[in-house]
Motif scaffolding. Structure first.
Motif, mmCIF file in Angstrom:
data_model
loop_
_atom_site.group_PDB
_atom_site.id
_atom_site.type_symbol
_atom_site.label_atom_id
_atom_site.label_comp_id
_atom_site.label_asym_id
_atom_site.label_seq_id
_atom_site.Cartn_x
_atom_site.Cartn_y
_atom_site.Cartn_z
ATOM 1 N N SER A 66 0.772 -1.119 -0.086
ATOM 2 C CA SER A 66 0.012 0.177 0.003
ATOM 3 C C SER A 66 1.010 1.070 -0.054
ATOM 4 C CB SER A 66 -1.038 0.113 1.257
ATOM 5 O OG SER A 66 -1.735 1.142 1.301
ATOM 6 N N LEU A 67 0.502 2.381 -0.639
ATOM 7 C CA LEU A 67 1.061 3.499 -0.690
ATOM 8 C C LEU A 67 0.456 4.078 0.430
ATOM 9 C CD1 LEU A 67 2.736 5.926 -2.086
ATOM 10 C CD2 LEU A 67 0.384 6.769 -3.210
ATOM 11 N N GLN A 68 -0.565 4.344 1.054
ATOM 12 C CA GLN A 68 -1.187 4.915 2.261
ATOM 13 C C GLN A 68 -1.366 3.937 3.266
ATOM 14 O OE1 GLN A 68 -2.894 3.942 -0.568
ATOM 15 N NE2 GLN A 68 -5.047 4.414 -0.432
ATOM 16 N N PRO A 69 -1.461 4.540 4.341
ATOM 17 C CA PRO A 69 -1.537 3.405 5.633
ATOM 18 C C PRO A 69 -2.781 2.640 5.446
ATOM 19 C CG PRO A 69 -1.294 6.024 6.412
ATOM 20 C CD PRO A 69 -1.585 6.126 4.918
ATOM 21 N N PHE A 70 -2.392 1.402 6.117
ATOM 22 C CA PHE A 70 -3.672 0.311 5.936
ATOM 23 C C PHE A 70 -4.859 0.787 6.441
ATOM 24 C CE2 PHE A 70 -0.448 -3.517 5.733
ATOM 25 C CZ PHE A 70 0.149 -3.320 4.580
ATOM 26 N N SER A 71 -5.008 1.672 7.289
ATOM 27 C CA SER A 71 -6.085 2.066 7.910
ATOM 28 C C SER A 71 -7.099 3.074 6.785
ATOM 29 C CB SER A 71 -6.092 3.182 9.011
ATOM 30 O OG SER A 71 -5.212 4.151 8.768
ATOM 31 N N GLN A 72 -6.244 3.421 5.631
ATOM 32 C CA GLN A 72 -7.034 3.931 4.562
ATOM 33 C C GLN A 72 -6.999 3.093 3.244
ATOM 34 O OE1 GLN A 72 -5.002 7.802 3.976
ATOM 35 N NE2 GLN A 72 -4.695 7.942 5.975
ATOM 36 N N LYS A 73 -6.728 1.935 3.459
ATOM 37 C CA LYS A 73 -6.612 1.052 2.221
ATOM 38 C C LYS A 73 -7.317 -0.305 2.330
ATOM 39 C CE LYS A 73 -4.267 -0.556 -1.535
ATOM 40 N NZ LYS A 73 -4.159 0.158 -2.868
ATOM 41 N N ASN A 74 -8.299 -0.688 1.184
ATOM 42 C CA ASN A 74 -8.751 -1.822 1.149
ATOM 43 C C ASN A 74 -7.614 -2.869 0.984
ATOM 44 O OD1 ASN A 74 -11.423 -0.963 1.281
ATOM 45 N ND2 ASN A 74 -11.287 -0.609 -1.223
ATOM 46 N N GLY A 90 2.707 2.376 15.973
ATOM 47 C CA GLY A 90 4.075 1.980 15.513
ATOM 48 C C GLY A 90 3.896 1.245 14.160
ATOM 49 N N PHE A 91 3.069 0.680 13.754
ATOM 50 C CA PHE A 91 3.048 -0.143 12.516
ATOM 51 C C PHE A 91 3.368 0.816 11.337
ATOM 52 C CE2 PHE A 91 0.914 -1.842 8.667
ATOM 53 C CZ PHE A 91 1.342 -3.277 8.562
ATOM 54 N N ASP A 92 2.514 1.737 11.137
ATOM 55 C CA ASP A 92 2.686 2.744 9.935
ATOM 56 C C ASP A 92 4.141 3.338 9.837
ATOM 57 O OD1 ASP A 92 1.521 3.660 7.476
ATOM 58 O OD2 ASP A 92 1.769 5.569 8.288
ATOM 59 N N ALA A 93 4.837 3.716 11.139
ATOM 60 C CA ALA A 93 6.066 4.281 10.922
ATOM 61 C C ALA A 93 7.064 3.336 10.552
ATOM 62 C CB ALA A 93 6.510 4.766 12.377
ATOM 63 N N ALA A 94 6.903 1.849 10.663
ATOM 64 C CA ALA A 94 7.796 1.040 10.280
ATOM 65 C C ALA A 94 7.542 0.659 8.686
ATOM 66 C CB ALA A 94 7.811 -0.295 11.188
ATOM 67 N N ARG A 95 6.223 0.981 8.095
ATOM 68 C CA ARG A 95 5.913 0.363 6.813
ATOM 69 C C ARG A 95 6.718 1.049 5.970
ATOM 70 N NH1 ARG A 95 2.226 2.031 3.438
ATOM 71 N NH2 ARG A 95 1.623 3.685 4.653
ATOM 72 N N LEU A 96 7.206 0.204 4.867
ATOM 73 C CA LEU A 96 7.787 0.656 3.576
ATOM 74 C C LEU A 96 6.655 1.157 2.685
ATOM 75 C CD1 LEU A 96 10.024 1.308 1.414
ATOM 76 C CD2 LEU A 96 9.919 -1.083 1.107
ATOM 77 N N PRO A 97 6.294 2.251 2.409
ATOM 78 C CA PRO A 97 5.126 2.502 1.236
ATOM 79 C C PRO A 97 5.563 2.062 0.112
ATOM 80 C CG PRO A 97 6.482 4.567 2.077
ATOM 81 C CD PRO A 97 7.077 3.702 2.735
ATOM 82 N N LEU A 98 4.650 1.611 -0.868
ATOM 83 C CA LEU A 98 4.872 1.306 -2.230
ATOM 84 C C LEU A 98 3.787 1.876 -2.880
ATOM 85 C CD1 LEU A 98 5.279 -2.515 -1.727
ATOM 86 C CD2 LEU A 98 6.946 -1.147 -2.095
ATOM 87 N N ILE A 99 4.122 2.272 -4.355
ATOM 88 C CA ILE A 99 3.389 2.559 -5.163
ATOM 89 C C ILE A 99 3.037 1.265 -5.969
ATOM 90 C CG2 ILE A 99 3.216 3.871 -7.459
ATOM 91 C CD1 ILE A 99 5.398 5.750 -6.542
ATOM 92 N N MET A 100 1.780 0.935 -5.692
ATOM 93 C CA MET A 100 1.259 -0.606 -6.215
ATOM 94 C C MET A 100 1.136 -0.512 -7.588
ATOM 95 S SD MET A 100 1.075 -2.635 -3.781
ATOM 96 C CE MET A 100 0.467 -4.006 -4.674
ATOM 97 N N ASP A 101 0.779 0.524 -8.527
ATOM 98 C CA ASP A 101 0.379 0.584 -9.778
ATOM 99 C C ASP A 101 -0.013 2.105 -9.925
ATOM 100 O OD1 ASP A 101 -2.498 1.313 -9.522
ATOM 101 O OD2 ASP A 101 -2.668 -0.785 -8.684
ATOM 102 N N PRO A 102 -0.146 2.234 -11.545
ATOM 103 C CA PRO A 102 -0.161 3.450 -12.011
ATOM 104 C C PRO A 102 -1.386 4.505 -11.198
ATOM 105 C CG PRO A 102 -0.124 2.336 -13.831
ATOM 106 C CD PRO A 102 -0.019 1.346 -12.568
ATOM 107 N N ALA A 103 -2.177 3.873 -10.625
ATOM 108 C CA ALA A 103 -3.334 4.656 -9.923
ATOM 109 C C ALA A 103 -2.837 5.631 -8.614
ATOM 110 C CB ALA A 103 -4.301 3.847 -9.566
ATOM 111 N N ASP A 104 -1.609 5.297 -8.243
ATOM 112 C CA ASP A 104 -1.115 5.691 -6.998
ATOM 113 C C ASP A 104 -0.043 6.742 -7.378
ATOM 114 O OD1 ASP A 104 -2.169 3.894 -4.989
ATOM 115 O OD2 ASP A 104 -0.577 2.393 -4.882
#
Length: 300
Positions: A66-74, A90-104
């Motif tokens: 996910s690019l955004q926090p999981f709390s905002q992502k299906n 603490g989860f989101d601070a540790a998360r590596l954000p990913l551009i999943m596809d062109p929509a992001d």
């Protein structure tokens, strides 16, 4: 991708000579910052597992799709209820954000231009493979066209991880590079997904990727396989596999981080609950023996 959808990704071994790129020198991360884990977007429903893992391994980075926090992502797990979920502290601070596809991409560009850009940003995750129909296949040419503006918008505040194909050969990144002038020069880290039952095949693939690009590598997904039937390891054999492959990777000073797949409980398919199971935590959030092995390897 994560095991939640039991995806079958037979990765191909390197074949043929690779052109060598000249790359920058760099200092590898300390071992305490070396290890991470992969969590699917439904993992925040397994908060006990996540919190336990963060505490047990003092984890600094997680891969989540996910690019955004999981709390905002299906979530991408069709066996779970749809919709976002609540993340442990603490989860989101540790998360590596990913551009999943062109929509992001447009949202990621705005983030890069903001007052608080991310320190790391991963570009397209497995653009050559549609994960359960949730993610689109994006050809290298289209990916290059979509990501050029974002890569040009990058500043020194953010390190970019390359797009990471599910099938590293034939050379998806070479085709991407050929259609995006100078883009690979601006990408700081090569992201790789490594799935081989034999540890020596995993190391050979990593070495081939580095020989080609001459950049630091983050192994953002790693396990023996995601394909039912290819691996018959018992729990003890999984521990031995992990020990062998992680210790071998630690000798490659250009590999900065590894992410074991997976952090939350999962298995390859029916009947494989106790065969080649890569889970670091059980369904109830308790640690598996594999987590104890990983913890020891990461702290050594």
């Amino acid at each position: 991708m994560y095991l939640a959808l039991l995806s079958l990704l037979p990765l191909l071994a390197a074949a043929g000579p690779l052109e060598k790129r000249q790359g920058p020198s760099f200092t590898p991360n300390a071992p305490s910052d070396f290890c991470g884990a992969v969590f699917n977007t439904d993992a925040c429903r397994k908060s006990d597992s996540l919190v336990l893992y963060l505490l047990e391994v003092a984890l600094t980075k997680l891969v989540g799709f996910s690019l955004q926090p999981f709390s905002q992502k299906n979530n991408y797990d069709t066996t779970s209820p749809p919709g976002p979920c609540v993340e442990p502290e603490g989860f989101d601070a540790a998360r590596l954000p990913l551009i999943m596809d062109p929509a992001d991409t447009n949202n990621a560009i705005e983030w890069l231009k903001s007052d608080h850009p991310p320190p790391y940003l991963g570009l397209f995750n497995e653009p050559d493979f549609s994960f359960g129909g949730w993610t689109p296949v994006t050809l290298p040419e289209a990916s290059a066209k979509n990501l050029t503006t974002l890569i040009d918008a990058k500043t020194s505040s953010t390190k970019l991880l390359s797009p990471v194909p599910a099938y590293p050969f034939p050379e998806w990144l070479d085709q991407f590079d050929g259609n995006c002038t100078g883009c690979m020069d601006k990408i700081d880290i090569i992201s790789a997904h490594i799935y081989h039952v034999k540890p020596e095949d995993s190391i050979a693939q990593i070495e081939a990727i580095h020989e080609r690009w001459q950049k630091p590598i983050w192994v953002t997904e790693m396990a023996p396989t995601t394909e039912v039937g290819k691996c018959q390891y018992t729990a003890d054999e999984m521990s031995n596999y992990m020990t062998t492959v992680v210790n071998a990777i630690k000798k490659l000073d250009y590999v900065e981080k590894i992410f074991w797949n997976g952090g939350a409980y999962g298995f390859l398919g029916p009947g494989y609950e106790n065969i080649c199971n890569p889970s670091l935590t059980n369904e109830d959030g308790s640690p598996t023996a594999l987590l104890d092995t990983y913890k020891g390897l990461c702290s050594a």
